[in-house]
Design an enzyme around this catalytic site. Structure first.
Site, mmCIF file in Angstrom:
data_model
loop_
_atom_site.group_PDB
_atom_site.id
_atom_site.type_symbol
_atom_site.label_atom_id
_atom_site.label_comp_id
_atom_site.label_asym_id
_atom_site.label_seq_id
_atom_site.Cartn_x
_atom_site.Cartn_y
_atom_site.Cartn_z
ATOM 1 N N ASP A 51 11.614 41.189 58.015
ATOM 2 C CA ASP A 51 10.434 41.996 58.369
ATOM 3 C C ASP A 51 10.694 42.871 59.592
ATOM 4 O O ASP A 51 10.193 43.995 59.681
ATOM 5 C CB ASP A 51 9.237 41.080 58.647
ATOM 6 C CG ASP A 51 8.702 40.456 57.377
ATOM 7 O OD1 ASP A 51 8.714 41.140 56.335
ATOM 8 O OD2 ASP A 51 8.288 39.289 57.420
ATOM 9 N N ALA A 166 1.591 38.072 61.137
ATOM 10 C CA ALA A 166 2.663 38.063 62.143
ATOM 11 C C ALA A 166 2.152 37.411 63.443
ATOM 12 O O ALA A 166 1.623 36.295 63.410
ATOM 13 C CB ALA A 166 3.167 39.494 62.343
ATOM 14 N N SER A 170 0.142 33.553 64.604
ATOM 15 C CA SER A 170 0.631 32.553 65.580
ATOM 16 C C SER A 170 -0.396 32.296 66.673
ATOM 17 O O SER A 170 -0.403 31.231 67.292
ATOM 18 C CB SER A 170 1.924 33.038 66.240
ATOM 19 O OG SER A 170 2.897 33.340 65.288
#
Ligand code: NAP
Length: 268
Positions: A51, A166, A170
């Site tokens: 990515d 992404a 988190s």
């Protein structure tokens, strides 16, 4: 006459370079011209890597209009669609039109400094606003010019649906289906005490609303804007406006692509 011109980008891992060599052979055998640089004439861009490599390709091609597809030689490969073992099948599917185009929205941050200069940053995943590393930052946040909070903490992430899996994820942000047009504002280590009152969850903004961010005076001389991992440090920041951008990325997906299957396979 059909154009047969493909641009290939890759990171420098051995597996990516081996995959690139195999791909070039297949494409040349099928009559394509292949280039290592972005060209306006390309009908397709292929990015080999993870990515991170995909994000770098999108930025180095300045958010191209032609479709782009990723071959995954990285770790997670959320943008990446094709496995290195499936190159032949992918080219056959491509030539037979067995694919869809997934349009991904981007986020734009416009920074105005005290000297009146304006700087734009566009992110496919997100834009992050932070102060000095390891220090808190205090930011006045408004939604469409309506003051909503004085944020205190490490910073905020404004993520697109594509970027929701992404850094946003988190931080405890939500996973958003890229068919939705919205921005997600996720706090990084928000302080919520009797002294400081910050939202501790993400805020979801519809496409037509903008986010305004004004650093408290003491913090205006060290503001970091990080878009897709690219950091710029500003001094004398007067205001930052964040909106859903008109720029989009056309990701080529194979016929059996399904966002939620990918989420399940990659995260559970
Ligand atoms: P990196 O720190 O080398 O890699 C970041 C990780 O995020 C890689 O595992 C990458 O997958 C994955 N990733 C990137 N975009 C994704 C997406 N849309 N969905 C799911 N996973 C994704 O940094 P980088 O390669 O330069 O990439 C920059 C990105 O890193 C930023 O846009 C930010 O979102 C992310 N980041 C994440 C954290 C965190 O999660 N704590 C912290 C800072 C930045 P691959 O393995 O396939 O490359």
């Amino acid at each position: 006459m059909k154009k047969k011109f493909i641009s290939i980008f890759t990171n420098n891992t051995n597996i990516s370079l081996d995959t690139k060599a195999s791909l070039i052979k297949i494409l040349k055998d099928r009559g394509y011209t292949v280039t290592n640089e972005f060209s306006e004439d390309a009908e397709l861009i292929i990015c080999i890597g993870g990515d991170g490599a995909f994000l770098r390709t999108v930025h180095s091609c300045k958010f191209p209009k032609c479709p782009i597809i990723g071959i995954n030689t990285g770790h997670l490969g959320f943008f990446q669609e094709v496995r290195p073992a499936d190159l032949d099948r992918f080219i056959t599917d491509y030539e037979n039109g067995r694919y869809t185009i997934q349009e991904l929205n981007t986020v734009k941050a416009t920074v105005t400094t005290n000297d009146g200069q304006i700087h734009n940053h566009i992110g496919l995943n997100e834009v992050i606003i932070q102060g000095r590393p390891s220090y808190t930052v205090h930011l006045y946040i408004s939604i469409d010019d309506m003051p909503i909070e004085k944020f205190s903490g490490d910073g905020i992430v404004i993520a697109t649906p594509a970027g929701s899996t992404a850094y946003n994820y988190s931080l405890g942000g939500s996973i958003v289906d890229p068919r939705l047009k919205l921005l997600q504002v996720t706090p990084i280590a928000p302080m919520n005490t009797t002294a400081y009152r910050s939202f501790t969850s993400s805020l979801l903004l519809p496409a037509e609303l903008s986010l305004g961010v004004v650093p408290e005076k003491h913090y205006e001389n060290r503001i970091a804007i990080i878009h897709d991992g690219i950091e710029t440090i500003y001094t004398g920041v007067a205001e930052i406006k964040v909106t859903l951008s008109e720029t989009s990325v056309n990701l080529l997906r194979l016929k059996d692509y399904d966002f939620w299957s990918k989420v399940k396979n990659k995260f559970l």
